[in-house]
Design an enzyme around this catalytic site. Structure first.
Site, PDB file in Angstrom:
ATOM      1  N   HIS A 159      -7.130  -6.132  -0.119  1.00  0.00           N
ATOM      2  CA  HIS A 159      -6.075  -5.275   0.422  1.00  0.00           C
ATOM      3  C   HIS A 159      -5.835  -5.637   1.894  1.00  0.00           C
ATOM      4  CE1 HIS A 159      -3.848  -1.669  -0.854  1.00  0.00           C
ATOM      5  NE2 HIS A 159      -4.003  -1.166   0.356  1.00  0.00           N
ATOM      6  N   SER A 160      -5.062  -6.697   2.149  1.00  0.00           N
ATOM      7  CA  SER A 160      -4.864  -7.117   3.541  1.00  0.00           C
ATOM      8  C   SER A 160      -3.563  -7.887   3.701  1.00  0.00           C
ATOM      9  CB  SER A 160      -6.047  -7.967   4.028  1.00  0.00           C
ATOM     10  OG  SER A 160      -6.104  -9.192   3.339  1.00  0.00           O
ATOM     11  N   TRP A 161      -3.103  -7.957   4.943  1.00  0.00           N
ATOM     12  CA  TRP A 161      -1.790  -8.503   5.261  1.00  0.00           C
ATOM     13  C   TRP A 161      -1.586  -9.972   4.895  1.00  0.00           C
ATOM     14  CZ3 TRP A 161       2.509  -5.992   6.099  1.00  0.00           C
ATOM     15  CH2 TRP A 161       2.446  -4.647   6.512  1.00  0.00           C
ATOM     16  N   GLU A 216      -8.181  -2.780  -3.236  1.00  0.00           N
ATOM     17  CA  GLU A 216      -7.320  -3.627  -4.066  1.00  0.00           C
ATOM     18  C   GLU A 216      -7.634  -3.450  -5.544  1.00  0.00           C
ATOM     19  OE1 GLU A 216      -3.959  -6.176  -4.113  1.00  0.00           O
ATOM     20  OE2 GLU A 216      -4.906  -4.870  -2.617  1.00  0.00           O
ATOM     21  N   SER A 238       0.832  -1.192   0.000  1.00  0.00           N
ATOM     22  CA  SER A 238       0.000   0.000   0.000  1.00  0.00           C
ATOM     23  C   SER A 238       0.878   1.258   0.000  1.00  0.00           C
ATOM     24  CB  SER A 238      -0.947  -0.059   1.201  1.00  0.00           C
ATOM     25  OG  SER A 238      -1.995   0.856   1.074  1.00  0.00           O
ATOM     26  N   ASN A 252       0.657   5.488  -9.328  1.00  0.00           N
ATOM     27  CA  ASN A 252       0.427   6.667 -10.163  1.00  0.00           C
ATOM     28  C   ASN A 252      -0.334   7.689  -9.340  1.00  0.00           C
ATOM     29  OD1 ASN A 252       0.189   8.494 -12.224  1.00  0.00           O
ATOM     30  ND2 ASN A 252      -1.158   7.254 -13.494  1.00  0.00           N
TER      31      ASN A 252
END
Length: 317
Positions: free
Chosen positions: A294-296, A263, A153, A181
């Site tokens: 979007h996670s560990w 994500e 991230s 970007n």
């Protein structure tokens, strides 16, 4: 635009933070055997910074810097407790370097302290990671010129930026679900909102107003030509829940939904970065997974996939 802002605003839901006081600084000394774990307090212009270190198993001089996410905590780097990163590299001749702190910093040198939250110091994370910390680690035999850097991230965005501007230090750079970007339409406004939520930070104190050149300097898309010849690993999921996702409580469903959107945004930016690098003729290992939010857990698994390339780039087997 409202959807984009909401997605990046939600980036902070993945992370949590607490504070820890720093003891007085002591001179360099390796207090554990090679391959062991040690916590260092490293002097900097921001005060003493805690750094979690796992020393190379056989006294090697290479190092991998693992950066944290947007809500980086002040007591531990999330790589040390959200993942099994230390176990992954325990037998390798590579020192893991996990700096602690830097919430909403993008690991950059800011212009001023954030006035919105009465910040008492000016973030100088680029100076710390590329001058003060490598100089300190040199006292332990870690070679500043044989280093890699990676993060998820926010940490992925910063890893690519720092590597581009400090080619004398980094031989490998990796981004896991990074935003590559940051000058794309709507991203500067979205970053502003996300930083306000993650600690009340004012992005104007970071890189100035949106037209300031610092915004372009810290955009991996802009600095892409400077990555020629570096070993690069870039990955993202596609936002679809995968085998690590098993929500049960309402908060789990909320976090999963937010992770899906975040994500997907990362995947779109990573695809744009892929086109950018192809146009420049710069080889990159891209990993686009058929699922993943979007996670560990996904970033931990991705680190394991990248491990052979990291060890090869740093000659640290």
């Amino acid at each position: 635009m409202s959807v984009l802002v909401a997605l990046v605003f939600a980036i902070t839901a993945v992370f949590a933070g607490t504070a820890a006081a720093a003891p007085g600084h002591s001179t360099p000394a390796r207090a554990v055997p090679w391959g062991g774990y040690q916590e260092l307090w490293v002097p900097s212009s921001m005060g003493n910074i805690k750094v979690q270190v796992q020393w190379a198993s056989r006294g090697g001089t290479a190092a991998l810097y693992l950066l944290d996410g947007l809500r980086a905590r002040d007591d531990r780097n999330a790589w040390s407790f959200e993942t099994n990163a230390m176990d992954q590299f325990r037998g390798d001749n590579l020192t893991l370097v996990m700096p602690v702190g830097g919430e909403s910093s993008f690991y950059s040198d800011w212009y001023n302290p954030s006035n919105f939250n009465n910040q008492h110091i000016t973030y100088k994370w680029e100076t710390f990671l590329t001058r003060e910390l490598p100089d300190f680690l040199a006292g332990f035999g870690v070679d500043r010129s044989i280093s890699g850097i990676m993060g998820p991230s926010m940490g992925g965005t910063a890893a690519m930026t720092l590597a581009a501007h400090h080619r004398d230090q980094f031989r490998f750079a990796g981004s896991l679900s990074g935003y590559l970007n940051t000058s794309a339409p709507g991203m500067r406004e979205a970053i502003r909102i996300a930083m306000l939520d993650a600690g009340g930070y004012n992005s104007d104190a970071m890189w100035g107003f949106p037209w300031d050149p610092a915004w372009l300097r810290n955009d991996p898309f802009v600095s892409a030509p400077q990555m020629q010849g570096m070993s690069l690993y870039v990955a993202s999921g596609n936002g679809l829940p995968g085998h690590f996702d098993h929500p049960s409580a309402p908060i789990d469903y909320w976090n999963t939904a937010m992770g899906m959107g975040l994500e997907f945004l990362s995947m779109v930016q990573t695809r744009a970065y892929q086109i950018r690098m192809a146009s420049l003729g710069i080889p990159v290992t891209f990993q686009f997974n058929g699922s993943g939010i979007h996670s560990w857990p996904y970033w931990s698994a991705e680190l394991w996939k990248a491990r052979p390339q990291i060890l090869n780039a740093l000659n640290a087997w």
